[in-house]
Write an enzyme that holds these catalytic residues in place. Structure first.
Site, mmCIF file in Angstrom:
data_model
loop_
_atom_site.group_PDB
_atom_site.id
_atom_site.type_symbol
_atom_site.label_atom_id
_atom_site.label_comp_id
_atom_site.label_asym_id
_atom_site.label_seq_id
_atom_site.Cartn_x
_atom_site.Cartn_y
_atom_site.Cartn_z
ATOM 1 N N ASN A 1 0.818 -1.218 0.000
ATOM 2 C CA ASN A 1 0.000 0.000 0.000
ATOM 3 C C ASN A 1 0.851 1.267 0.000
ATOM 4 O O ASN A 1 2.057 1.228 0.215
ATOM 5 C CB ASN A 1 -0.903 0.009 1.230
ATOM 6 C CG ASN A 1 -0.118 -0.080 2.523
ATOM 7 O OD1 ASN A 1 0.278 -1.171 2.925
ATOM 8 N ND2 ASN A 1 0.140 1.045 3.166
ATOM 9 N N ASP B 1 -5.090 1.014 2.177
ATOM 10 C CA ASP B 1 -4.182 -0.052 2.623
ATOM 11 C C ASP B 1 -4.495 -1.363 1.904
ATOM 12 O O ASP B 1 -4.351 -2.445 2.469
ATOM 13 C CB ASP B 1 -4.242 -0.239 4.159
ATOM 14 C CG ASP B 1 -3.138 -1.145 4.696
ATOM 15 O OD1 ASP B 1 -2.146 -1.371 3.970
ATOM 16 O OD2 ASP B 1 -3.283 -1.636 5.826
HETATM 17 CA CA CA Z 1 -0.173 -1.933 5.188
#
Ligand code: CA
Length: 697
Positions: A278, A323
């Protein structure tokens, strides 16, 4: 070496001696003697992380079958001297099991008897734990000739002698001034060791490196995100990526894109596949406020392993703001699709879609949601891009309960592909989150930097609202048909964060779960055939091997990792205490685990003297600095101490611990850099409030 380290080492030696006695069986060879070496066929062992470079995690062994698995029993077990998460895939060669445990320690056992042949503690400074998002875990070693190779939490790569555990070389793969970490297993391509790293949320720039097996020399490095645009890009790939980052000063936050777990290799195409993580911070509004895809975040990238150059990429989540890593397990297989045999790469990343790509060129073949997804309606087949739902990016308003959350619809826990059933077994989960802008974001290098306000995502106190969230939290095995992009069967678990998968030619699928049961299912139907009470939550993936005529199943049992740390009450109904042990099973095994002694828990909080405003201010600080290790609502899941149960004596020395760092040896550092004593006291008041809230329930 300072006195503290010596004391810790002595403790380990004594503890290990005691553990060894516990698990010794009459069949053990003499102390320290290596087991007899024999040239076994490759499929008798488990030589590489995913068994083969295609990472299918399918064992061709079929002595243990759906018909006789009822006779499976414990052959031996070994209790590790640590009590944090275990996520490793043990490797097995010539009758020796090589594995890693908490704090990047490595272990070698005789496969048949369980005798500990050696252990190695790389002495990771325990206060490095503050630079880790997701527990002090390690996912395993690589074996090359007489070498055992693995990474450490503080960014080193080590080679040990396989027969003695002695250090052959050690090299630093990261800048020790930056909060990098290694939890992933190295992969081998010829004489090259490939290793990535983690730490995106803490403020780093992702890359993957190749080192030589013989000396640990750096051969090449591939960065996954661009650095400061004032500096020349390191590669054509970085020049290409730079055009997709707009506005902002992401390089000051590192940018993220860490390659912290998944890789695969196709020798015929000579392509190394890496799964990229991410953005840092999560929130694109802060990282790249002008928009853009932010390559190569959340992408599968194919590299030429000879020089580390990019060959193709496929981005699963353009402009990631959630994320949604693409570091999840990748599997290579040959599938018959629309009458053609296709060389595919398959992934079920955090974002909730199951991808089937042509691994020669990165072309999207198909993608469908394998679990609850609210951020996008579907993946457009023509563009290969997700069609996002309005408001998903929480730019102006926070989201409602969003699926998946940052824990993912599937996390690192490996899947398995059985060529017999044609199914991919996904340890899937629903863990929602409420995404909200952090309007007062301040970057603090080395600490938790998401650019999101975590308070709205914490469990509400209102019982009905809380129950609504708790009801949404779930976990299951999805037996996924990658050709039809459909689920064929499902086993529902008590909750999320269950173990990795193994399938075998005996029509079996093995998995341990959060509730502490290690289970064998029929691979074609999902029928529960056999179970074993491991007395602890299991998150690691099982393996299988054959030695001296017996087929074995082995798994590391032990509760830990990201969700047990952060999960709070959403996980506490299924979470089990950490008992860190290696379990090895065979047909007719008769070993028993020792009886469980349950620890006593009680609440004894000091009186709550703070105002509601101070408790709320403490909650905000807790959400930023404490939540990621001590859990939502200060509710722990048996990995770190439950702060609500802190004694009066602990409250008396609160500032010495939280600001002064007196418990650094256990991984609890002092926060003097970022918290004033007054702020630490606000956090204490919030914790006292939570303790009273718990006793009032
Ligand atoms: Ca992460």
């Amino acid at each position: 070496m300072n006195m503290t380290r010596i004391a810790v080492s002595m403790f380990l030696v004594l503890h290990l001696a005691a553990c060894q006695q516990q698990s010794e069986s009459p069949a053990s060879p003499g102390a320290g003697a290596p087991p007899e070496s024999s040239a076994l066929p490759a499929d008798e062992g488990w030589l590489q992380h995913g068994r083969t470079p295609a990472e299918q995690r399918y064992s061709t062994l079929a002595d243990i079958t759906a018909d006789n698995v009822g006779d499976l029993g414990l052959a031996w077990y070994f209790d590790y001297p640590t009590h944090r998460g275990l996520e490793a895939t043990p490797l097995v060669r010539d009758g020796v099991i090589y594995s890693t445990g908490s704090w990047s320690m490595a272990y070698a056992h005789a496969a048949a008897s369980g005798e500990l042949l050696w252990m190695y503690d790389p002495q990771v400074p325990r206060d490095w734990a503050v630079h880790l998002c997701c527990d002090v875990v390690n996912r395993g070693v690589a074996l090359h000739g007489d070498r055992v190779i693995f990474g450490t939490l503080d960014g080193r790569l080590l080679a040990l002698a396989n027969d003695s555990g002695k250090l052959l070389w050690e090299t630093r793969t990261t800048d020790s001034n930056l909060p990098y970490s290694i939890t992933g297993a190295p992969r081998l391509i010829g004489d090259k060791i490939i290793i990535g790293n983690g730490g995106a949320e803490l403020g780093v720039r992702g890359y993957v490196s190749a080192y030589s097996v013989d000396k640990g020399e750096l051969l090449w490095r591939f960065y996954t995100v661009p650095g400061n645009p004032a500096d020349p890009p390191e590669s054509p790939a970085m020049a290409m990526a730079l055009k997709t980052w707009k506005g902002g000063e992401w390089w000051k936050y590192g940018g993220g894109g860490t390659v912290w777990d998944s890789m695969a290799y196709d020798a015929e195409l000579n392509l190394l596949y890496i799964g990229v993580g991410n953005g840092a911070p999560w929130n694109r509004e802060i990282r790249s406020p002008g928009g853009g895809d932010n390559l190569f975040l959340s992408s599968i990238v194919a590299l030429n392993p000879d020089d580390g150059s990019r060959v193709w990429h496929y981005q699963t989540t353009p402009g990631d703001s959630w994320d949604y890593t693409a570091t999840q397990h990748m599997i290579l297989a040959e599938l018959e699709i629309d009458g053609r045999s296709r060389k595919v790469i398959m992934q079920a990343p955090k974002n909730g879609f199951f991808y089937v790509l042509d691994r020669s060129n990165g072309e999207l073949i198909s993608a469908e949601a394998y679990n609850t997804v609210t951020w996008a309606t579907h993946i457009d087949r023509k563009t290969g891009r997700p069609v996002e739902v309005e408001g998903a990016r929480y730019e102006t308003e926070m989201t409602g309960l969003a699926f998946p959350g940052p824990i993912g619809a599937h996390n690192w826990h490996p899947m398995s592909f059985s060529p017999d059933t044609g199914l991919v077994y996904i340890p899937a989960q629903d863990v929602p989150w409420i995404y909200a802008q952090d309007r007062n974001f301040e970057f603090l290098p080395g600490y938790w930097n998401t650019g999101t306000d975590n308070v709205p995502a914490m469990l509400p106190d209102n019982p009905e609202e809380k129950q609504m969230v708790l009801d949404a939290v779930a976990g299951h095995i999805s037996a996924w048909d990658p050709v039809a992009q459909k689920e064929r069967w499902r086993v529902t678990h008590a909750g999320p964060w269950n173990g990795g998968m193994l399938s075998t030619a005996g029509n079996l699928v093995f998995q341990g779960n959060a509730s502490g049961e290690f289970v064998a299912y029929r691979a074609d139907t999902g029928e529960h055939l056999w179970g074993f009470d491991a007395q602890t939550g299991i998150v690691a993936p099982p393996i299988s091997f054959r030695y001296q005529g017996d087929q074995y199943i082995a798994v590391l049992a032990g509760w830990g990792g990201a969700l047990p740390l952060v999960g709070g009450e959403a996980l506490s109904s299924t979470s089990q205490p950490n008992r860190s042990r290696l379990l090895v099973f065979k047909l007719g095994g008769e070993e028993k685990l020792p009886p469980v002694v349950e620890p006593e828990y009680y609440f004894d909080p000091p009186p709550l003297t703070a105002s509601a405003e101070d408790v709320a201010a403490g909650k905000q600080l807790y959400a930023r600095f404490c939540l990621v290790c001590h859990g939502d609502g200060a509710v722990s899941n048996h990995v770190t101490p439950d702060l609500r149960r802190a004694s009066r004596e602990t409250h008396d020395i609160w500032l010495a611990i939280v600001v002064g760092g007196m418990h650094w040896q256990q991984g609890m550092v002092g926060f003097a850099e970022v918290l004033s004593p007054a702020q630490a006291t606000l956090i204490q008041q919030y914790v006292i409030d939570r303790s009273h809230f718990a006793t009032a329930q």
